[in-house]
Structure formats: structure tokens, C-alpha cells
Design an enzyme around this catalytic site. Structure first.
Site, PDB file in Angstrom:
ATOM      1  N   HIS A   1       6.078 -20.145  85.534  1.00 48.18           N
ATOM      2  CA  HIS A   1       7.050 -19.414  84.717  1.00 48.18           C
ATOM      3  C   HIS A   1       8.382 -19.150  85.431  1.00 48.18           C
ATOM      4  O   HIS A   1       8.928 -18.043  85.354  1.00 48.18           O
ATOM      5  CB  HIS A   1       6.462 -18.086  84.245  1.00 48.18           C
ATOM      6  CG  HIS A   1       5.285 -18.240  83.314  1.00 48.18           C
ATOM      7  ND1 HIS A   1       5.101 -19.334  82.503  1.00 48.18           N
ATOM      8  CD2 HIS A   1       4.218 -17.422  83.063  1.00 48.18           C
ATOM      9  CE1 HIS A   1       3.992 -19.180  81.792  1.00 48.18           C
ATOM     10  NE2 HIS A   1       3.429 -18.040  82.124  1.00 48.18           N
TER      11      HIS A   1
ATOM     12  N   HIS B   1       7.287 -15.713  75.666  1.00 49.34           N
ATOM     13  CA  HIS B   1       5.920 -15.420  76.088  1.00 49.34           C
ATOM     14  C   HIS B   1       5.333 -14.218  75.348  1.00 49.34           C
ATOM     15  O   HIS B   1       4.559 -13.440  75.930  1.00 49.34           O
ATOM     16  CB  HIS B   1       5.893 -15.187  77.603  1.00 49.34           C
ATOM     17  CG  HIS B   1       4.590 -15.491  78.253  1.00 49.34           C
ATOM     18  ND1 HIS B   1       3.447 -14.773  77.999  1.00 49.34           N
ATOM     19  CD2 HIS B   1       4.250 -16.442  79.141  1.00 49.34           C
ATOM     20  CE1 HIS B   1       2.457 -15.265  78.725  1.00 49.34           C
ATOM     21  NE2 HIS B   1       2.915 -16.283  79.431  1.00 49.34           N
TER      22      HIS B   1
ATOM     23  N   GLU C   1       2.611 -20.229  73.207  1.00 46.95           N
ATOM     24  CA  GLU C   1       3.892 -20.511  73.847  1.00 46.95           C
ATOM     25  C   GLU C   1       4.270 -21.964  73.572  1.00 46.95           C
ATOM     26  O   GLU C   1       3.676 -22.864  74.143  1.00 46.95           O
ATOM     27  CB  GLU C   1       3.785 -20.290  75.358  1.00 46.95           C
ATOM     28  CG  GLU C   1       3.208 -18.960  75.766  1.00 46.95           C
ATOM     29  CD  GLU C   1       2.506 -19.051  77.126  1.00 46.95           C
ATOM     30  OE1 GLU C   1       3.040 -19.669  78.053  1.00 46.95           O
ATOM     31  OE2 GLU C   1       1.401 -18.502  77.243  1.00 46.95           O
TER      32      GLU C   1
HETATM   33  C1  BGC Z   1      -0.470 -18.693  81.487  1.00 45.05           C
HETATM   34  C2  BGC Z   1      -1.579 -17.819  82.030  1.00 45.05           C
HETATM   35  C3  BGC Z   1      -0.947 -16.640  82.723  1.00 45.05           C
HETATM   36  C4  BGC Z   1      -0.086 -15.912  81.725  1.00 45.05           C
HETATM   37  C5  BGC Z   1       0.622 -14.721  82.312  1.00 45.05           C
HETATM   38  C6  BGC Z   1       0.310 -17.887  80.524  1.00 45.05           C
HETATM   39  O1  BGC Z   1       1.355 -18.646  80.027  1.00 45.05           O
HETATM   40  O2  BGC Z   1      -0.980 -19.870  80.893  1.00 45.05           O
HETATM   41  O3  BGC Z   1      -2.405 -18.533  82.933  1.00 45.05           O
HETATM   42  O4  BGC Z   1      -1.900 -15.781  83.261  1.00 45.05           O
HETATM   43  O5  BGC Z   1       0.871 -16.791  81.212  1.00 45.05           O
HETATM   44  O6  BGC Z   1       1.277 -15.027  83.454  1.00 45.05           O
END
Ligand code: BGC
Length: 348
Positions: free
Chosen positions: A107, A181, A312
């Protein structure tokens, strides 16, 4: 009617003010977002009896957001999801990114787009209202090449649609994978887990992953596995058969390669609330809130395991290291464009 209002949400340690914008539509829907991370702090929709609730997981103050949260409602960038080992090469040059998820980059790194204040401006039209977020991510930020100019527009329409339009341009070749998200609980944030939500994902294939959640390679068919959501199925129906819960990228089955296509439909039977997602993206990460474990709260409730789910819309994880995946490379002179629409409603 007044579609837009704004107020101070809080102050960062350095004194920077954070503003919360409120968008309203003619059907009784409300969307709130702050210019810190573009975080959606509220999406309020009526249930089948007309009772409104905030259906996105949130924290109650800026201080709480600053204490930490697992990417609630924010703009994720430069690269949503994982890049294996935090490394990739582009045009023969190697780039090293922050590793913030075990061995991988997740991310956008240590300080991704979710942890910056964006320039924000609200605007009103006859049948919608919007907030435009802008930011220039400097060359080298979190290890990524190129000065990247990003615009994200959240619009709330009188058709009960929350629309997100992303554009970006770069002055050096780079990689890019933007998403939002938001965690959803259509019964209301904090109102139990989401295992009873009925989910349809328009995807014949998904990406199996290794133990660090990096895709192994080729997409595999979902048919005859607990990954298949082509027919509406309760999130909890087969979750016990999926190690760790759902945290997978689904390759969307598209009728047309271009433009908006159906991604997912969700129904929460008790409240009657529904959400339908359309996107221009090739894939969606379905995450069933497996890592929520009661340590982050909103509205006085500790969000426990599976109290929210994310859909997402994005490109495949680790694309920069997987030449067979649709490209996530952006070059100078090209414009990155991505639109995702969430349409809210109720069933009888
Ligand atoms: C991921 C997860 C993660 C979450 C929060 C999601 O997009 O796929 O593995 O724990 O985001 O960070």
C-alpha cells in the site's frame, strides 16, 4: 438544498489543519471525507425502513486516525497491495521500496498516500457534489521514480452513487496502482461481523498467493472452489475452508474490455442495504477483514475480526515483477485514468 459543508476535523502535530467535507444528495445520502489521506469518514445510507447508518468503518477523531488504522477509507498509493521484496526493475533500472509488510512492500510503503494532506476543493452541480483531492508525489517518494501528479475526485450523485475518478501523470517512467481502501459493513459500522452479507463477484478467475500473499503466477479458475462468488453467496458460507480468510485478487470477467464494468454486488439481508460496484480496473482485491482483532475502534465499538470487508478495485498485486500481468507502468505523456462507482440501494 445545501449539498456541501466543511469543518475543521483536527490539527496535525505541525499545526496543519485537517478539514472534513460533507456531501449530501437529494435522496438522504451523506458522504464525509477528510483531506488527510482522502479518508472516507462516513458513508451514510438509509436501510429499508429509512433509518440511516454509517456503513464504512471509521475512527472518531483525527488523533485516532493518527494513532493508526488498517487503511480505513483512504486513497492507497502509489501502489495498492504488495510488491514482492519491495523491489522491481523498470527499463533496466532497479528500484528499492520500503518493506512494511514482512518482506514485502504494501500500500505505498511507510508513508503512503493515506498519510499525507491533500489539496482539497469541493464543488456543486445540479445533481451531484464532489471533492477534488490533489497532490504531487515527489520523485523518489518511498523509492518510486518520477514526480507524480495525482487527482482523485469523490462525487455523490442523486442516483445514490459514490463515484471515484483517479487521474495521474508522471515526468519519469514509473509504476502505479491506485485504489480506495474502504471497509464496508452494510448493517452499520460496528454492528457485528459481515459474514451474513451476500456477495457476488463477477470473476471466473483469481490469483492464488504464497504465504506472504504474493500471487504465485497465473490466475486460476474459481469454479468448484470456496473462491467462487459468481452466484451470490454469504461471505461466511465457506470462509472456514479458506486459510486465513479471503484476501485475494479476483480477475474481473468483463463483457467489454474498455469502460466501466460490473465488479461486485453485496446485499445485507437484515437491513436490506445493497451496494453494487462498477469499475474500469481489471481486478478487485476481496479482503474479509481477517486482521481486524478489536484493537481499533469507531463509534465506541472495537472492530473485531470480519467486522468489515473491502473490495479494492485495482491492478494485480506485484504486477511490476510479473511481465505477464496487465501493465502498471505509467510513462511521461500518458495519463493514468481509473473510475470506480459504488451504487447504494435497498431491497424489500
Ligand atoms: C490487504 C490485507 C491487509 C489490509 C490492511 C488489504 O488490502 O490485502 O492483507 O491486511 O489491506 O492493510
Amino acid at each position: 438544498m445545501q449539498r456541501i459543508s466543511k469543518k475543521t476535523f483536527g490539527k496535525l502535530e505541525d499545526g496543519t489543519e485537517v478539514t472534513e467535507f460533507t456531501l449530501r444528495n437529494a435522496k438522504g445520502m451523506t458522504v464525509r471525507a477528510i483531506d488527510y489521506g482522502g479518508i472516507l469518514t462516513a458513508v451514510e445510507t438509509p436501510d429499508r425502513t429509512g433509518m440511516a447508518a454509517n456503513i464504512t468503518l471509521h475512527r472518531d477523531s483525527l488523533d485516532d486516525y493518527l494513532k493508526g488504522h488498517p487503511y480505513f477509507g483512504c486513497i492507497v498509493g502509489r501502489f495498492a497491495n504488495r510488491i514482492a521484496g519491495g523491489k522491481f526493475s523498470l527499463d533496466g533500472k532497479e528500484y528499492a521500496l520500503a518493506t512494511n509488510d514482512g518482506p514485502n512492500h504494501l500500500h505505498g510503503g511507510k508513508r503512503g498516500f493515506d498519510k499525507h494532506v491533500w489539496k482539497a476543493e469541493a464543488a456543486e452541480k445540479a445533481d451531484s457534489a464532489s471533492i477534488t483531492f490533489r497532490r504531487v508525489s515527489p520523485d523518489g517518494e518511498e523509492g518510486y521514480p518520477g514526480n507524480l501528479t495525482v487527482t482523485v475526485v469523490y462525487s455523490l450523485t442523486d442516483d445514490n452513487e459514490l463515484r471515484m475518478d483517479y487521474t495521474a501523470e508522471t515526468d519519469k517512467p514509473t509504476v502505479l496502482n491506485l485504489t480506495n481502501h474502504a471497509y464496508w459493513n452494510l448493517a452499520g459500522a460496528g454492528n457485528g461481523d459481515v459474514l451474513g452479507h451476500e456477495l457476488m463477484i463477477q470473476a471466473d478467475r483469481y490469483l492464488p498467493v504464497d504465504e506472504t500473499l504474493i500471487p504465485l503466477g497465473e490466475p486460476k479458475l474459481v469454479a468448484d472452489t470456496p473462491m467462487d462468488f459468481n452466484q451470490p453467496t454469504k461471505i461466511g458460507a465457506r470462509i472456514a475452508q479458506v486459510e486465513g480468510g479471503y484476501d485475494h485478487c479476483y480477475v474481473l470477467t468483463r463483457e467489454k474490455p474498455e469502460g466501466l464494468g460490473l465488479c461486485a454486488r453485496v446485499v445485507e439481508p437484515k437491513s436490506g442495504r445493497t451496494m453494487e460496484i462498477h469499475t474500469t480496473q481489471p481486478a478487485v482485491q476481496f479482503y474479509s477483514g481477517n486482521f481486524l482483532h478489536g484493537s481499533v475502534s469507531g463509534g465506541g465499538v472495537d472492530y473485531k475480526k470480519h467486522f468489515g470487508f473491502c473490495l479494492e478495485t485495482q491492478h494485480y498485486p506485484d504486477s511490476p515483477n510479473k511481465p505477464d500481468y496487465p501493465t502498471t507502468v505509467l510513462r511521461p505523456g500518458q495519463v493514468y485514468r481509473h473510475t470506480t462507482v459504488h451504487r447504494f440501494g435497498v431491497i424489500e
